[in-house]
Design a protein around this motif. Structure first.
Motif, PDB file in Angstrom:
ATOM      1  N   GLY A  28       0.806  -1.217   0.000  1.00 42.97           N
ATOM      2  CA  GLY A  28       0.000   0.000   0.000  1.00 42.97           C
ATOM      3  C   GLY A  28       0.835   1.262   0.000  1.00 42.97           C
ATOM      4  N   VAL A  29       1.930   1.256   0.745  1.00 37.78           N
ATOM      5  CA  VAL A  29       2.808   2.431   0.776  1.00 37.78           C
ATOM      6  C   VAL A  29       3.451   2.656  -0.579  1.00 37.78           C
ATOM      7  CG1 VAL A  29       4.947   3.331   1.755  1.00 37.78           C
ATOM      8  CG2 VAL A  29       3.228   2.318   3.251  1.00 37.78           C
ATOM      9  N   GLN A  30       3.937   1.610  -1.204  1.00 31.99           N
ATOM     10  CA  GLN A  30       4.592   1.744  -2.503  1.00 31.99           C
ATOM     11  C   GLN A  30       3.613   2.222  -3.574  1.00 31.99           C
ATOM     12  OE1 GLN A  30       7.676   1.684  -2.857  1.00 31.99           O
ATOM     13  NE2 GLN A  30       8.533   0.404  -1.239  1.00 31.99           N
ATOM     14  N   VAL A  31       2.396   1.725  -3.528  1.00 30.81           N
ATOM     15  CA  VAL A  31       1.384   2.175  -4.495  1.00 30.81           C
ATOM     16  C   VAL A  31       1.013   3.627  -4.239  1.00 30.81           C
ATOM     17  CG1 VAL A  31      -0.986   1.843  -5.298  1.00 30.81           C
ATOM     18  CG2 VAL A  31       0.486  -0.137  -4.892  1.00 30.81           C
ATOM     19  N   GLY A  32       0.795   3.971  -2.978  1.00 30.39           N
ATOM     20  CA  GLY A  32       0.361   5.321  -2.651  1.00 30.39           C
ATOM     21  C   GLY A  32       1.369   6.397  -2.995  1.00 30.39           C
ATOM     22  N   PHE A  33       2.650   6.111  -2.780  1.00 28.24           N
ATOM     23  CA  PHE A  33       3.671   7.118  -3.021  1.00 28.24           C
ATOM     24  C   PHE A  33       4.216   7.089  -4.454  1.00 28.24           C
ATOM     25  CE2 PHE A  33       3.733   7.058   1.572  1.00 28.24           C
ATOM     26  CZ  PHE A  33       3.918   8.389   1.877  1.00 28.24           C
ATOM     27  N   GLY A  34       3.833   6.123  -5.251  1.00 27.03           N
ATOM     28  CA  GLY A  34       4.319   6.067  -6.622  1.00 27.03           C
ATOM     29  C   GLY A  34       3.300   6.439  -7.671  1.00 27.03           C
ATOM     30  N   ILE A  35       2.018   6.346  -7.309  1.00 29.87           N
ATOM     31  CA  ILE A  35       0.982   6.520  -8.316  1.00 29.87           C
ATOM     32  C   ILE A  35       0.928   7.939  -8.854  1.00 29.87           C
ATOM     33  CG2 ILE A  35      -0.851   7.071  -6.665  1.00 29.87           C
ATOM     34  CD1 ILE A  35      -2.709   5.338  -8.384  1.00 29.87           C
ATOM     35  N   GLY A  36       1.270   8.922  -8.048  1.00 31.62           N
ATOM     36  CA  GLY A  36       1.233  10.308  -8.516  1.00 31.62           C
ATOM     37  C   GLY A  36       2.193  10.549  -9.661  1.00 31.62           C
ATOM     38  N   PHE A  37       3.410  10.038  -9.550  1.00 32.69           N
ATOM     39  CA  PHE A  37       4.386  10.203 -10.629  1.00 32.69           C
ATOM     40  C   PHE A  37       3.962   9.444 -11.872  1.00 32.69           C
ATOM     41  CE2 PHE A  37       8.149   8.523 -12.821  1.00 32.69           C
ATOM     42  CZ  PHE A  37       8.740   9.714 -13.219  1.00 32.69           C
ATOM     43  N   TYR A  38       3.443   8.243 -11.695  1.00 35.45           N
ATOM     44  CA  TYR A  38       3.021   7.450 -12.858  1.00 35.45           C
ATOM     45  C   TYR A  38       1.871   8.129 -13.601  1.00 35.45           C
ATOM     46  CZ  TYR A  38       5.569   3.968 -10.106  1.00 35.45           C
ATOM     47  OH  TYR A  38       6.521   3.308  -9.360  1.00 35.45           O
ATOM     48  N   VAL A  39       0.939   8.701 -12.867  1.00 32.68           N
ATOM     49  CA  VAL A  39      -0.167   9.421 -13.509  1.00 32.68           C
ATOM     50  C   VAL A  39       0.357  10.608 -14.301  1.00 32.68           C
ATOM     51  CG1 VAL A  39      -2.210  10.838 -13.075  1.00 32.68           C
ATOM     52  CG2 VAL A  39      -1.919   8.693 -11.852  1.00 32.68           C
ATOM     53  N   PHE A  40       1.282  11.342 -13.719  1.00 31.85           N
ATOM     54  CA  PHE A  40       1.831  12.515 -14.393  1.00 31.85           C
ATOM     55  C   PHE A  40       2.528  12.131 -15.698  1.00 31.85           C
ATOM     56  CE2 PHE A  40       5.100  15.765 -15.082  1.00 31.85           C
ATOM     57  CZ  PHE A  40       4.329  16.909 -15.041  1.00 31.85           C
ATOM     58  N   VAL A  41       3.272  11.040 -15.684  1.00 31.80           N
ATOM     59  CA  VAL A  41       3.989  10.605 -16.888  1.00 31.80           C
ATOM     60  C   VAL A  41       3.013  10.078 -17.935  1.00 31.80           C
ATOM     61  CG1 VAL A  41       5.665   8.951 -17.790  1.00 31.80           C
ATOM     62  CG2 VAL A  41       6.125  10.134 -15.645  1.00 31.80           C
ATOM     63  N   LEU A  42       2.088   9.212 -17.523  1.00 31.95           N
ATOM     64  CA  LEU A  42       1.138   8.648 -18.482  1.00 31.95           C
ATOM     65  C   LEU A  42       0.192   9.709 -19.027  1.00 31.95           C
ATOM     66  CD1 LEU A  42       0.258   5.254 -16.750  1.00 31.95           C
ATOM     67  CD2 LEU A  42       1.608   5.596 -18.822  1.00 31.95           C
ATOM     68  N   TYR A  43      -0.097  10.729 -18.232  1.00 29.20           N
ATOM     69  CA  TYR A  43      -0.946  11.826 -18.718  1.00 29.20           C
ATOM     70  C   TYR A  43      -0.302  12.513 -19.918  1.00 29.20           C
ATOM     71  CZ  TYR A  43      -2.990  16.503 -18.860  1.00 29.20           C
ATOM     72  OH  TYR A  43      -3.571  17.676 -19.266  1.00 29.20           O
ATOM     73  N   GLY A  44       0.993  12.809 -19.827  1.00 33.08           N
ATOM     74  CA  GLY A  44       1.679  13.445 -20.946  1.00 33.08           C
ATOM     75  C   GLY A  44       1.735  12.557 -22.171  1.00 33.08           C
ATOM     76  N   PHE A  45       1.888  11.253 -21.958  1.00 26.72           N
ATOM     77  CA  PHE A  45       1.950  10.341 -23.108  1.00 26.72           C
ATOM     78  C   PHE A  45       0.580  10.170 -23.750  1.00 26.72           C
ATOM     79  CE2 PHE A  45       2.007   6.286 -25.269  1.00 26.72           C
ATOM     80  CZ  PHE A  45       3.241   6.287 -25.909  1.00 26.72           C
ATOM     81  N   ALA A  57       5.663  -0.104 -20.555  1.00 24.07           N
ATOM     82  CA  ALA A  57       6.850  -0.948 -20.414  1.00 24.07           C
ATOM     83  C   ALA A  57       7.980  -0.193 -19.734  1.00 24.07           C
ATOM     84  CB  ALA A  57       7.297  -1.450 -21.787  1.00 24.07           C
ATOM     85  N   ALA A  58       8.169   1.067 -20.109  1.00 19.94           N
ATOM     86  CA  ALA A  58       9.223   1.868 -19.484  1.00 19.94           C
ATOM     87  C   ALA A  58       8.932   2.091 -18.011  1.00 19.94           C
ATOM     88  CB  ALA A  58       9.351   3.211 -20.210  1.00 19.94           C
ATOM     89  N   LEU A  59       7.690   2.432 -17.674  1.00 22.30           N
ATOM     90  CA  LEU A  59       7.337   2.634 -16.278  1.00 22.30           C
ATOM     91  C   LEU A  59       7.397   1.334 -15.483  1.00 22.30           C
ATOM     92  CD1 LEU A  59       4.384   5.194 -16.335  1.00 22.30           C
ATOM     93  CD2 LEU A  59       6.709   5.527 -15.503  1.00 22.30           C
ATOM     94  N   SER A  60       7.112   0.218 -16.124  1.00 19.12           N
ATOM     95  CA  SER A  60       7.223  -1.068 -15.429  1.00 19.12           C
ATOM     96  C   SER A  60       8.660  -1.323 -15.003  1.00 19.12           C
ATOM     97  CB  SER A  60       6.731  -2.202 -16.334  1.00 19.12           C
ATOM     98  OG  SER A  60       5.371  -2.037 -16.665  1.00 19.12           O
ATOM     99  N   ALA A  61       9.603  -1.069 -15.904  1.00 25.22           N
ATOM    100  CA  ALA A  61      11.013  -1.270 -15.561  1.00 25.22           C
ATOM    101  C   ALA A  61      11.466  -0.297 -14.482  1.00 25.22           C
ATOM    102  CB  ALA A  61      11.870  -1.112 -16.811  1.00 25.22           C
ATOM    103  N   LEU A  62      11.064   0.953 -14.620  1.00 22.84           N
ATOM    104  CA  LEU A  62      11.455   1.951 -13.628  1.00 22.84           C
ATOM    105  C   LEU A  62      10.860   1.655 -12.254  1.00 22.84           C
ATOM    106  CD1 LEU A  62      11.075   5.189 -15.773  1.00 22.84           C
ATOM    107  CD2 LEU A  62      13.212   4.241 -14.926  1.00 22.84           C
ATOM    108  N   SER A  63       9.557   1.370 -12.215  1.00 23.95           N
ATOM    109  CA  SER A  63       8.900   1.127 -10.932  1.00 23.95           C
ATOM    110  C   SER A  63       9.397  -0.163 -10.291  1.00 23.95           C
ATOM    111  CB  SER A  63       7.386   1.070 -11.125  1.00 23.95           C
ATOM    112  OG  SER A  63       7.024   0.043 -12.028  1.00 23.95           O
ATOM    113  N   LYS A  97      16.034  -6.795 -19.887  1.00 25.99           N
ATOM    114  CA  LYS A  97      14.855  -7.190 -20.643  1.00 25.99           C
ATOM    115  C   LYS A  97      14.160  -5.984 -21.253  1.00 25.99           C
ATOM    116  CE  LYS A  97      11.536  -9.985 -22.000  1.00 25.99           C
ATOM    117  NZ  LYS A  97      11.753 -11.012 -23.041  1.00 25.99           N
ATOM    118  N   PHE A  98      14.074  -4.887 -20.484  1.00 32.02           N
ATOM    119  CA  PHE A  98      13.369  -3.691 -20.930  1.00 32.02           C
ATOM    120  C   PHE A  98      14.329  -2.528 -21.155  1.00 32.02           C
ATOM    121  CE2 PHE A  98      10.306  -6.147 -18.450  1.00 32.02           C
ATOM    122  CZ  PHE A  98       9.222  -6.176 -19.291  1.00 32.02           C
ATOM    123  N   ALA A 134      14.144   4.866 -23.123  1.00 36.59           N
ATOM    124  CA  ALA A 134      13.114   5.735 -23.710  1.00 36.59           C
ATOM    125  C   ALA A 134      12.235   6.361 -22.650  1.00 36.59           C
ATOM    126  CB  ALA A 134      12.243   4.927 -24.683  1.00 36.59           C
ATOM    127  N   GLY A 135      12.121   5.719 -21.476  1.00 38.20           N
ATOM    128  CA  GLY A 135      11.315   6.265 -20.417  1.00 38.20           C
ATOM    129  C   GLY A 135      11.842   7.553 -19.855  1.00 38.20           C
TER     130      GLY A 135
END
Length: 297
Positions: A165-182, A218-224, A282-283, A289-290
């Motif tokens: 829960g902590v990892q999801v809560g503190f990471g989702i904001g950055f992922y949303v910001f990146v995916l929003y731009g894409f 895929a890029a966010l999967s490797a980073l996260s 693998k990625f 590219a991420g």
């Protein structure tokens, strides 16, 4: 008397001299760049090579000749001690039990939120993005005590669910910001054509946006995966029992258990680094590219 005139230099020879000088400067610049890059790479790889070599040496060899000496033995006993006696096996399983669900859940929630924010004109859209981004700017040290107390109140303290829960809560904001731009860079004509064909929001999300966003995911999967797997701070904040600790926290216990057995400690470090290295290789193309995700439009 006849006047003698100096021969007029040929224009092609005048142009050739600066060209040769420029070519030489370019060659020397290229050679200097490669030499500097090679030295920096060697300096960066030297500690990694030292750890790999130390992990396959025996304790007697390291004790007799020192850590920085050339190897005089080859054994995998250090890996066995770290894996079985040092508890690395259970710790690695714990890390994977936290990392894989946290990555999948984070990207699922982030992709749905980014889809709604980027493809529909929602009220307070920019405010929501700024709040999500601002949450990632807070230093995690000031949130250690609140997160620990909250996990105790919810009855999740000292469990892998709390760490997920902590990892999801503190990471989702950055992922949303990146995916929003894409996702915002995807042409709107594609969505409009799908709407004309009778597709609803869920069909647009699953059949159009998500397939087009595969490079970003895929890029966010490797980073996260790398960030969550290598995290230590939140693990020692919400976990207490040694049997629940992930691989990064287990390395601290391994160092305390095998104080002077550098071959075992080095073997444990290799075990802990292997999953992230495999994911990166693998990625690798998507990982690099991420770094430019969200820079378009």
């Amino acid at each position: 008397m006849t006047a003698t005139h100096a021969p007029t230099p040929r224009p092609d020879r005048q142009d050739a001299v600066p060209a040769v000088r420029r070519e030489r400067r370019r060659m020397w610049g290229t050679a200097g760049f490669h030499l500097s890059a090679g030295l920096l790479s060697a300096l960066w790889l030297l500690p990694i090579a030292l750890v790999l070599i130390t992990s396959v040496r025996s304790f007697d060899d390291v004790a007799a000749h020192g850590v920085g000496s050339l190897p005089h033995s080859f054994t995998l006993d250090g890996f066995r001690q770290a894996w079985v006696d040092g508890g690395q096996q259970r710790a690695l399983i714990n890390s994977l039990l936290v990392t894989v669900p946290a990555v999948l859940l984070s990207l699922l929630l982030a992709s749905t939120a980014a889809f709604a924010l980027s493809r529909y004109d929602l009220p307070l859209r920019r405010t929501l993005l700024l709040v999500m981004l601002g949450g990632n700017l807070l230093p995690p040290q000031i949130l250690l005590v609140p997160v620990s107390k909250l996990s105790e109140m919810l009855g999740l303290y000292d469990s892998l669910y709390a760490l997920i829960g902590v990892q999801v809560g503190f990471g989702i904001g950055f992922y949303v910001f990146v995916l929003y731009g894409f996702m915002r860079s995807i042409p709107s004509e594609i969505q409009q054509a799908a709407v004309i064909d009778g597709a609803g929001p869920w069909q647009i999300y699953t059949r159009i946006i998500m397939p087009l966003a595969k490079p970003a995911l895929a890029a966010l999967s490797a980073l996260s995966f790398t960030w969550i797997f290598n995290d230590l701070l939140w693990a020692i904040t919400v976990l207490r029992t040694d049997s629940q600790m992930p691989i990064t926290a287990s390395l601290i216990g391994l160092q305390g258990q095998y104080v002077s057995m550098w071959n075992v400690i080095a073997a444990g470090s290799v075990i802990a680094a292997t999953p992230t290295v495999v994911v990166f290789l693998k990625f690798q193309r998507h990982f690099v590219a991420g770094l430019n995700l969200g820079a378009v439009k």
